[in-house]
Design an enzyme around this catalytic site. Sequence first.
Site, PDB file in Angstrom:
ATOM      1  N   TYR A 128     -78.141 -49.588  27.143  1.00 54.88           N
ATOM      2  CA  TYR A 128     -77.523 -48.461  26.471  1.00 54.88           C
ATOM      3  C   TYR A 128     -78.489 -47.839  25.467  1.00 54.88           C
ATOM      4  CZ  TYR A 128     -73.267 -50.751  28.234  1.00 54.88           C
ATOM      5  OH  TYR A 128     -72.314 -51.349  29.022  1.00 54.88           O
TER       6      TYR A 128
ATOM      7  N   HIS B 268     -75.716 -58.074  33.774  1.00 56.39           N
ATOM      8  CA  HIS B 268     -75.394 -56.648  33.819  1.00 56.39           C
ATOM      9  C   HIS B 268     -75.752 -56.032  35.164  1.00 56.39           C
ATOM     10  CE1 HIS B 268     -75.392 -52.715  31.198  1.00 56.39           C
ATOM     11  NE2 HIS B 268     -74.364 -52.792  32.027  1.00 56.39           N
TER      12      HIS B 268
END
Length: 337
Positions: free
Chosen positions: A56, A140
């Site tokens: 992110y 992830h």
Amino acid sequence: MHHHRIRHTPVALTALGFGASVIGNLYRVTPAQDASAAVDAAWDAGIRTFDTAPHYGLGLSERRLGAALRGRPREDYVVSSKAGRLLVPNEHPRGIDDQGFVVRDELRRQWDFSRDGVLRSLDETLRRTGLDRLDVVYLHDPDDHWPQAADEAMPTLAELRDQGVIGAIGAGMNQSAMLARFLRETAADVVMLAGRYTLLDQSALDDVLPAAADLGKSVVAVGVFNSGLLSRDRPAEGMKYDYQDAPAGLVARARAIADVCEQHGTTLPAAAIAFPFTHPAVVNVTLGMRTAEQVVRNVELHARRIPDGLWDELRAQGLIRPDVPVGSHGGRDARCR
């Protein structure tokens, strides 16, 4: 705000979580003061669960979240982050990241689910956040990396969990089938399920939710607005569904659900937040929140009582699957368990 425990772990999550992807400048710039104010508002509202990732904003989200939490009692909150993408120097920068975040691209992401890669990723996350530990770590988006993620990365996380370094471990993905495999075939305690158990998509009832129920494991639901289509009282043409323009048929279905919500004295976004809690394996809904105003709105939506009759009516009209569990186990009202 009440807590739900990730089953068979010491980690208890507030029913509503703060998703920090957007404060990593997802899609547009978020001023630093807005990011800090959003975390402050979440804290003031009782949210104590915060989720971030190196992906992110090429580390920006982790840095901002760590800075905003600094000085607060560490035992009072839970932070989850992720592993699988290392941040390495970008040999060919073009100026701006090309994966949806408005940040400089001096770094790039490098897939790595090896033991060394996971350990390095966690060390770098702790450095960026300034935290002394992570409470939950997810692998992830390991969609294309099952062998290494299952055989190397997950055992590494399990070793850290068993040593007490991490409280709970799992995987986070936009698909449900592989998440079910992580629950059934690895040491995962919890999975982060993105967009696959919502008012518009209940495909997780075919795999990951039964796996969690069978094994006594837990699910965190994210992407409950399906990229925006469920985020407003009245869905409109041009809104997004799973990061793309929503097809007309889905817009019409969302409007039909909104009509039923209105008949039951509630709204589409309030129902969207409440819906994942219809399944007893779901322990938390985490929402991306960019500003203090968004936090206040989402907390208010989460606090609304949703009548069980809404789910019954949606089943009766064929707007959600008939096998959606009857009633809600109480995302808002359930005590720590």
